[in-house]
Scaffold this motif. Sequence first.
Motif, PDB file in Angstrom:
ATOM      1  N   LEU A  48       0.854  -1.176   0.000  1.00  0.00           N
ATOM      2  CA  LEU A  48       0.000   0.000   0.000  1.00  0.00           C
ATOM      3  C   LEU A  48       0.896   1.233   0.000  1.00  0.00           C
ATOM      4  CD1 LEU A  48      -2.763   1.379   0.191  1.00  0.00           C
ATOM      5  CD2 LEU A  48      -2.559   1.254   2.690  1.00  0.00           C
ATOM      6  N   LEU A  49       0.681   2.111  -0.984  1.00  0.00           N
ATOM      7  CA  LEU A  49       1.456   3.345  -1.102  1.00  0.00           C
ATOM      8  C   LEU A  49       0.651   4.529  -0.587  1.00  0.00           C
ATOM      9  CD1 LEU A  49       2.818   2.958  -4.763  1.00  0.00           C
ATOM     10  CD2 LEU A  49       4.009   2.363  -2.636  1.00  0.00           C
ATOM     11  N   LEU A  50       1.370   5.505  -0.057  1.00  0.00           N
ATOM     12  CA  LEU A  50       0.783   6.785   0.331  1.00  0.00           C
ATOM     13  C   LEU A  50       1.440   7.884  -0.486  1.00  0.00           C
ATOM     14  CD1 LEU A  50      -0.769   8.805   2.239  1.00  0.00           C
ATOM     15  CD2 LEU A  50       1.251   8.692   3.742  1.00  0.00           C
ATOM     16  N   ASN A  51       0.617   8.660  -1.180  1.00  0.00           N
ATOM     17  CA  ASN A  51       1.096   9.845  -1.873  1.00  0.00           C
ATOM     18  C   ASN A  51       0.905  11.025  -0.930  1.00  0.00           C
ATOM     19  OD1 ASN A  51       1.142  12.272  -3.526  1.00  0.00           O
ATOM     20  ND2 ASN A  51       1.059  10.916  -5.304  1.00  0.00           N
ATOM     21  N   LYS A  52       2.013  11.585  -0.451  1.00  0.00           N
ATOM     22  CA  LYS A  52       1.929  12.649   0.554  1.00  0.00           C
ATOM     23  C   LYS A  52       1.287  13.906  -0.011  1.00  0.00           C
ATOM     24  CE  LYS A  52       6.192  11.148   2.890  1.00  0.00           C
ATOM     25  NZ  LYS A  52       7.579  11.577   3.214  1.00  0.00           N
ATOM     26  N   ASP A  53       1.581  14.233  -1.268  1.00  0.00           N
ATOM     27  CA  ASP A  53       1.040  15.460  -1.860  1.00  0.00           C
ATOM     28  C   ASP A  53      -0.470  15.388  -2.042  1.00  0.00           C
ATOM     29  OD1 ASP A  53       3.465  16.736  -1.923  1.00  0.00           O
ATOM     30  OD2 ASP A  53       3.854  16.330  -4.049  1.00  0.00           O
ATOM     31  N   SER A  54      -0.944  14.300  -2.620  1.00  0.00           N
ATOM     32  CA  SER A  54      -2.378  14.174  -2.894  1.00  0.00           C
ATOM     33  C   SER A  54      -3.153  13.566  -1.723  1.00  0.00           C
ATOM     34  CB  SER A  54      -2.601  13.324  -4.149  1.00  0.00           C
ATOM     35  OG  SER A  54      -2.125  12.000  -3.938  1.00  0.00           O
ATOM     36  N   LYS A  55      -2.420  13.112  -0.702  1.00  0.00           N
ATOM     37  CA  LYS A  55      -3.034  12.484   0.485  1.00  0.00           C
ATOM     38  C   LYS A  55      -3.941  11.318   0.080  1.00  0.00           C
ATOM     39  CE  LYS A  55      -2.961  16.840   3.070  1.00  0.00           C
ATOM     40  NZ  LYS A  55      -3.767  17.845   3.809  1.00  0.00           N
ATOM     41  N   SER A  56      -3.417  10.502  -0.818  1.00  0.00           N
ATOM     42  CA  SER A  56      -4.205   9.374  -1.314  1.00  0.00           C
ATOM     43  C   SER A  56      -3.437   8.068  -1.183  1.00  0.00           C
ATOM     44  CB  SER A  56      -4.618   9.609  -2.770  1.00  0.00           C
ATOM     45  OG  SER A  56      -3.485   9.892  -3.568  1.00  0.00           O
ATOM     46  N   LEU A  57      -4.176   6.977  -1.204  1.00  0.00           N
ATOM     47  CA  LEU A  57      -3.625   5.633  -1.060  1.00  0.00           C
ATOM     48  C   LEU A  57      -3.784   4.869  -2.362  1.00  0.00           C
ATOM     49  CD1 LEU A  57      -5.227   4.693   2.406  1.00  0.00           C
ATOM     50  CD2 LEU A  57      -2.934   5.614   2.005  1.00  0.00           C
ATOM     51  N   GLN A  58      -2.827   3.997  -2.655  1.00  0.00           N
ATOM     52  CA  GLN A  58      -2.933   3.130  -3.828  1.00  0.00           C
ATOM     53  C   GLN A  58      -2.291   1.780  -3.521  1.00  0.00           C
ATOM     54  OE1 GLN A  58      -0.651   3.225  -7.858  1.00  0.00           O
ATOM     55  NE2 GLN A  58      -2.388   4.596  -8.095  1.00  0.00           N
ATOM     56  N   PHE A  59      -2.965   0.720  -3.943  1.00  0.00           N
ATOM     57  CA  PHE A  59      -2.479  -0.641  -3.724  1.00  0.00           C
ATOM     58  C   PHE A  59      -1.662  -1.112  -4.923  1.00  0.00           C
ATOM     59  CE2 PHE A  59      -6.080  -0.372  -0.841  1.00  0.00           C
ATOM     60  CZ  PHE A  59      -5.587  -1.005   0.298  1.00  0.00           C
ATOM     61  N   VAL A  60      -0.688  -1.962  -4.640  1.00  0.00           N
ATOM     62  CA  VAL A  60       0.199  -2.514  -5.674  1.00  0.00           C
ATOM     63  C   VAL A  60       0.326  -4.016  -5.460  1.00  0.00           C
ATOM     64  CG1 VAL A  60       2.541  -2.529  -6.632  1.00  0.00           C
ATOM     65  CG2 VAL A  60       1.528  -0.375  -5.821  1.00  0.00           C
ATOM     66  N   GLU A  61       0.183  -4.766  -6.543  1.00  0.00           N
ATOM     67  CA  GLU A  61       0.431  -6.209  -6.524  1.00  0.00           C
ATOM     68  C   GLU A  61       1.728  -6.473  -7.286  1.00  0.00           C
ATOM     69  OE1 GLU A  61      -0.071 -10.297  -5.755  1.00  0.00           O
ATOM     70  OE2 GLU A  61      -0.907  -8.472  -4.841  1.00  0.00           O
ATOM     71  N   ALA A  62       2.689  -7.122  -6.620  1.00  0.00           N
ATOM     72  CA  ALA A  62       4.016  -7.339  -7.210  1.00  0.00           C
ATOM     73  C   ALA A  62       4.160  -8.784  -7.683  1.00  0.00           C
ATOM     74  CB  ALA A  62       5.110  -7.012  -6.193  1.00  0.00           C
TER      75      ALA A  62
END
Length: 274
Positions: free
Chosen positions: A151-165
């Motif tokens: 799970l990533l956090l974008n500090k600027d946009s204050k949003s979360l995004q999931f990643v499958e590796a």
Amino acid sequence: MKRRLEKSIEDKLISSCLWSNEIEQDCKNQNVFFAIRDNRIDLYHKGGKLFTYDGSGFKTHLKYASVISSNGKNYLTESELLGYKLASDFESNYPRIKENCSNYSGIEAFGVSNLYHRHSYLSSSNVVVLDVEISFGSFNEENKQDRIDVLLLNKDSKSLQFVEAKHYSNKGIWSQTTPAVISQIKRYKSQIAERKPEILSEYINYIRIINRIFGAALPEPVEVDNNVTLLIFGFDIDQRNGRLNNKILQNKEYAGIKIYKIGDIKQVKPDNLW
């Protein structure tokens, strides 16, 4: 999916010698990744779960803790073995336990560790790894759990995004018809759509705890991205130009799925994953 930590557990952790003498600084140096669960902390190192911590204290896997206390010798005879004993405490054998932990990691877990060891939420990056191995109760009876890698956090946009590796060698990304990873990502998207309010609420709490323990200033998220990025890594130039291009990038089954590909995962820049 709960992300909470009772204050009594937090206080007990912070007052422990293993934390104050070893793990806290390793977390700050990004050698260990600190993840909050349901009144439990999971501590990751090079793809393995180094320790867990709850109200009863630290725990580690038997295969990590099974180290012989050293007297400075790297080799010993069978007769000398009789005079040795297994390590009796975590703190004095912490480096050896970390070494054992790294030796048991699978190829994909080890790959993901390159992200959180370089771009954890305690790094200066704008897009940071906030959590790993995120588990949800599955909506599908065939799967008890859906577990998303990152799970990533974008500090600027204050949003979360999931990643499958996925490593290039993973059979789940290859198929003449529909690769298994397609249905996997569709399940994850359904989880996100259904649980957005819960995800935001739990990770706001998660970040508040992180900020308190580490004196950080992470922004609280206000949005969860609907997409799940598929990260494919571990290929060379010939593989990229050949099978990867022909069997995945030109495969119509992957239409609508956000794919980020990179041969050497150590070179990943999290902003490009976004």
